[in-house]
Design a protein around this motif. Structure first.
Motif, PDB file in Angstrom:
ATOM      1  N   MET A  54       0.851  -1.169   0.000  1.00  0.00           N
ATOM      2  CA  MET A  54       0.000   0.000   0.000  1.00  0.00           C
ATOM      3  C   MET A  54       0.898   1.234   0.000  1.00  0.00           C
ATOM      4  N   ASP A  55       0.714   2.106  -0.979  1.00  0.00           N
ATOM      5  CA  ASP A  55       1.541   3.294  -1.047  1.00  0.00           C
ATOM      6  C   ASP A  55       0.892   4.452  -0.284  1.00  0.00           C
ATOM      7  N   PHE A  56       1.550   5.581  -0.307  1.00  0.00           N
ATOM      8  CA  PHE A  56       1.112   6.731   0.480  1.00  0.00           C
ATOM      9  C   PHE A  56      -0.267   7.226   0.053  1.00  0.00           C
ATOM     10  N   ALA A  57      -0.534   7.262  -1.250  1.00  0.00           N
ATOM     11  CA  ALA A  57      -1.828   7.757  -1.731  1.00  0.00           C
ATOM     12  C   ALA A  57      -2.966   6.862  -1.255  1.00  0.00           C
ATOM     13  N   THR A 100      -2.910   4.936   1.441  1.00  0.00           N
ATOM     14  CA  THR A 100      -3.015   5.114   2.886  1.00  0.00           C
ATOM     15  C   THR A 100      -3.757   6.409   3.219  1.00  0.00           C
ATOM     16  N   LYS A 101      -3.432   7.460   2.490  1.00  0.00           N
ATOM     17  CA  LYS A 101      -4.085   8.750   2.723  1.00  0.00           C
ATOM     18  C   LYS A 101      -5.582   8.657   2.422  1.00  0.00           C
ATOM     19  N   ALA A 102      -5.945   7.993   1.337  1.00  0.00           N
ATOM     20  CA  ALA A 102      -7.358   7.839   0.981  1.00  0.00           C
ATOM     21  C   ALA A 102      -8.088   6.991   2.020  1.00  0.00           C
ATOM     22  N   HIS A 103      -7.429   5.963   2.513  1.00  0.00           N
ATOM     23  CA  HIS A 103      -8.047   5.095   3.516  1.00  0.00           C
ATOM     24  C   HIS A 103      -8.285   5.859   4.824  1.00  0.00           C
ATOM     25  N   VAL A 104      -7.303   6.620   5.257  1.00  0.00           N
ATOM     26  CA  VAL A 104      -7.441   7.407   6.491  1.00  0.00           C
ATOM     27  C   VAL A 104      -8.541   8.447   6.325  1.00  0.00           C
ATOM     28  N   LEU A 163     -13.911  10.304   7.749  1.00  0.00           N
ATOM     29  CA  LEU A 163     -15.224  10.750   7.292  1.00  0.00           C
ATOM     30  C   LEU A 163     -16.323   9.887   7.901  1.00  0.00           C
ATOM     31  N   ARG A 164     -16.088   8.577   7.924  1.00  0.00           N
ATOM     32  CA  ARG A 164     -17.083   7.671   8.506  1.00  0.00           C
ATOM     33  C   ARG A 164     -17.257   7.940  10.004  1.00  0.00           C
ATOM     34  N   ASP A 194     -19.601   7.970   0.014  1.00  0.00           N
ATOM     35  CA  ASP A 194     -18.292   7.669  -0.557  1.00  0.00           C
ATOM     36  C   ASP A 194     -18.451   6.816  -1.814  1.00  0.00           C
ATOM     37  N   THR A 195     -19.342   5.844  -1.766  1.00  0.00           N
ATOM     38  CA  THR A 195     -19.569   4.988  -2.927  1.00  0.00           C
ATOM     39  C   THR A 195     -20.148   5.791  -4.086  1.00  0.00           C
ATOM     40  N   ALA A 196     -21.100   6.663  -3.787  1.00  0.00           N
ATOM     41  CA  ALA A 196     -21.709   7.483  -4.835  1.00  0.00           C
ATOM     42  C   ALA A 196     -20.682   8.441  -5.434  1.00  0.00           C
ATOM     43  N   SER A 197     -19.832   9.019  -4.619  1.00  0.00           N
ATOM     44  CA  SER A 197     -18.806   9.934  -5.114  1.00  0.00           C
ATOM     45  C   SER A 197     -17.829   9.209  -6.030  1.00  0.00           C
TER      46      SER A 197
END
Length: 83
Positions: free
Chosen positions: A1-4, A6-10, A15-16, A58-61
Motif C-alpha cells: 500500500m503506497d502513500f496515496a 493510505t491517505k485515501a483510507h485514512v 469521514l465515517r 463515498d460509494t456514490a462519489s
C-alpha cells in the motif's frame, strides 16, 4: 500500500467516524426527549445511520468520478440515420 492509498483510507475512516458521531449526537438528542434509555438507543441507531450515510456517500462519489472519466460513445450517429 503506497502513500496515496493510505491517505485515501485514512480520509475514508475519518469521514465515517465524523458522520457516525454526528448521527449519534442527533439520535441521542431526539431519544433524550423521551427517556434515558431512548437516548442511548437513539445514539446507537444514529451512529449506525451516520456510518451508513458516509459509506453510501463515498460509494456514490466514487461512482460519479468514474463516470466523469469515461468517454461515452453515442449509440448511433445522427448523420447516418434515415427518415
Amino acid at each position: 500500500m503506497d502513500f496515496a492509498d493510505t491517505k485515501a483510507h485514512v480520509k475514508h475512516v475519518l469521514l465515517r467516524a465524523r458522520y457516525a458521531a454526528i448521527g449519534a449526537a442527533v439520535g441521542a438528542a431526539i431519544g433524550a426527549v423521551f427517556s434515558r434509555n431512548a437516548a442511548s438507543t437513539g445514539g446507537a441507531i444514529g451512529a449506525l445511520a451516520g456510518a451508513t450515510v458516509a459509506d453510501t456517500r463515498d460509494t456514490a462519489s466514487t461512482f460519479l468520478e468514474d463516470a466523469k472519466e469515461k468517454e461515452f460513445v453515442p449509440l448511433s450517429n445522427g448523420d447516418d440515420e434515415q427518415n
